[in-house]
Design an enzyme around this catalytic site. Sequence first.
Site, short mmCIF file in Angstrom:
data_model
loop_
_atom_site.label_atom_id
_atom_site.label_comp_id
_atom_site.label_asym_id
_atom_site.label_seq_id
_atom_site.Cartn_x
_atom_site.Cartn_y
_atom_site.Cartn_z
N LYS A 159 0.84 -1.21 0.00
CA LYS A 159 0.00 0.00 0.00
C LYS A 159 0.87 1.25 0.00
CE LYS A 159 -2.01 -1.37 3.80
NZ LYS A 159 -1.58 -2.72 4.17
N ARG B 112 -9.80 -0.30 8.81
CA ARG B 112 -9.49 -1.72 8.63
C ARG B 112 -10.36 -2.64 9.47
NH1 ARG B 112 -3.37 -2.87 9.83
NH2 ARG B 112 -3.11 -0.80 9.03
N ARG C 159 12.36 -5.28 4.66
CA ARG C 159 11.79 -3.93 4.60
C ARG C 159 12.40 -2.99 5.65
NH1 ARG C 159 5.41 -2.79 4.82
NH2 ARG C 159 5.51 -3.73 6.87
N ARG D 297 10.95 -1.79 11.43
CA ARG D 297 9.77 -1.72 12.28
C ARG D 297 9.77 -2.86 13.29
NH1 ARG D 297 4.65 -0.77 8.33
NH2 ARG D 297 3.76 -2.14 9.91
N ARG E 121 -0.36 -10.19 12.36
CA ARG E 121 -0.99 -9.10 11.60
C ARG E 121 -1.73 -9.65 10.38
NH1 ARG E 121 4.17 -5.94 10.51
NH2 ARG E 121 2.91 -4.63 9.15
P1 ATP Z 1 1.97 -2.53 5.94
O1 ATP Z 1 2.32 -1.16 6.35
O2 ATP Z 1 3.04 -3.50 6.07
O3 ATP Z 1 1.28 -2.62 4.62
P2 ATP Z 1 0.08 -2.83 8.01
O4 ATP Z 1 -1.08 -2.34 7.26
O5 ATP Z 1 -0.11 -3.99 8.94
O6 ATP Z 1 1.07 -3.22 6.98
P3 ATP Z 1 0.47 -0.33 9.26
O7 ATP Z 1 -0.73 0.12 8.52
O8 ATP Z 1 1.70 0.43 9.20
O9 ATP Z 1 0.85 -1.78 8.84
O10 ATP Z 1 0.00 -0.53 10.77
C1 ATP Z 1 0.91 -0.90 11.77
C2 ATP Z 1 0.17 -1.11 13.08
O11 ATP Z 1 -0.48 0.10 13.47
C3 ATP Z 1 -0.94 -2.14 13.04
O12 ATP Z 1 -0.46 -3.46 13.23
C4 ATP Z 1 -1.80 -1.68 14.21
O13 ATP Z 1 -1.21 -1.99 15.45
C5 ATP Z 1 -1.76 -0.17 14.05
N1 ATP Z 1 -2.82 0.32 13.14
C6 ATP Z 1 -2.64 0.90 11.93
N2 ATP Z 1 -3.81 1.23 11.37
C7 ATP Z 1 -4.76 0.83 12.23
C8 ATP Z 1 -6.18 0.86 12.20
N3 ATP Z 1 -6.87 1.36 11.17
N4 ATP Z 1 -6.85 0.36 13.27
C9 ATP Z 1 -6.19 -0.15 14.32
N5 ATP Z 1 -4.86 -0.22 14.42
C10 ATP Z 1 -4.13 0.26 13.38
MG MG Z 2 1.90 0.53 5.33
#
Ligand code: ATP
Ligand code: MG
Length: 221
Positions: free
Chosen positions: A19, A93, A132, A165, A176
């Site tokens: 993303k 999400r 990463r 990270r 996750r």
């Molecule tokens: P990536 O960035 O690898 O595509 P990802 O979507 O799991 O993956 P991030 O979006 O960076 O990673 O989110 C990292 C962490 O932040 C999540 O595991 C969660 O703990 C928290 N987080 C991020 N977005 C949300 C959300 N919408 N609701 C709840 N927790 C969130």
């Molecule tokens: Mg991301």
Amino acid sequence: MSLSRPLRLLLLGAPGSGKGTQTSKLLKEMSLPTLSSGDLLRQHGDDPKIKQAIARGELIPDDVMTGMVIGDLARRQLLAGAGKSWLLDGFPRTLNQAVLLDKELSSHDSKLNCVVELNVPQSVILERIENRWVHIPSGRIYNLQYNPPKVAGQDDVTGEPLSKRPDDNVEVFQRRLDKYNELIEPLKQFYAKQGVLHTVDGETSDIIFPKLLKLIRDNFS
Ligand code: ATP
Ligand code: MG
């Protein structure tokens, strides 16, 4: 590319599906305010409870997360009217977050009008993650294999150090991924019902990006 109507885009996809990478590729084609919930948390989440949840691969409570995101959109005046384009990554999400956001956006007559699921095989994703690195202040992402920084360990633009990270290790990452798989179907149904859901498939970001761009071009330019 210039748009003929506002694009309010949400990228959905498993952790590590790219993303953030698609976001930076898109920014080279058009100027678009973006908000990544993960970046927002990593940049401003000083709260130890938040830090701990992230490190464990657990989600931040819906009300806290929704408040942060809507607050940020409001501060940046992106809710000010139906005329603004923007991109969300990582939020909503959960179905509950989607419903809360939808209510807020409806009241500004600016509902999400394009939701794109990045569909990448999970075997490919798991391979990527150990390689990463991120530049936390900007959210820029590097992959030691596909997209290494020009100077090892340094951000290309600022020269500042890159970080690993705390949640990019096999065990937390699997958690996750499991969480994502558990939550994604109701979210997709919610947006499918609104007629705004699209899916793009591919094993690499270079394969996915032209498909994403075409989708936006066909619908918004
Ligand atoms: P990536 O960035 O690898 O595509 P990802 O979507 O799991 O993956 P991030 O979006 O960076 O990673 O989110 C990292 C962490 O932040 C999540 O595991 C969660 O703990 C928290 N987080 C991020 N977005 C949300 C959300 N919408 N609701 C709840 N927790 C969130
Ligand atoms: Mg991301």
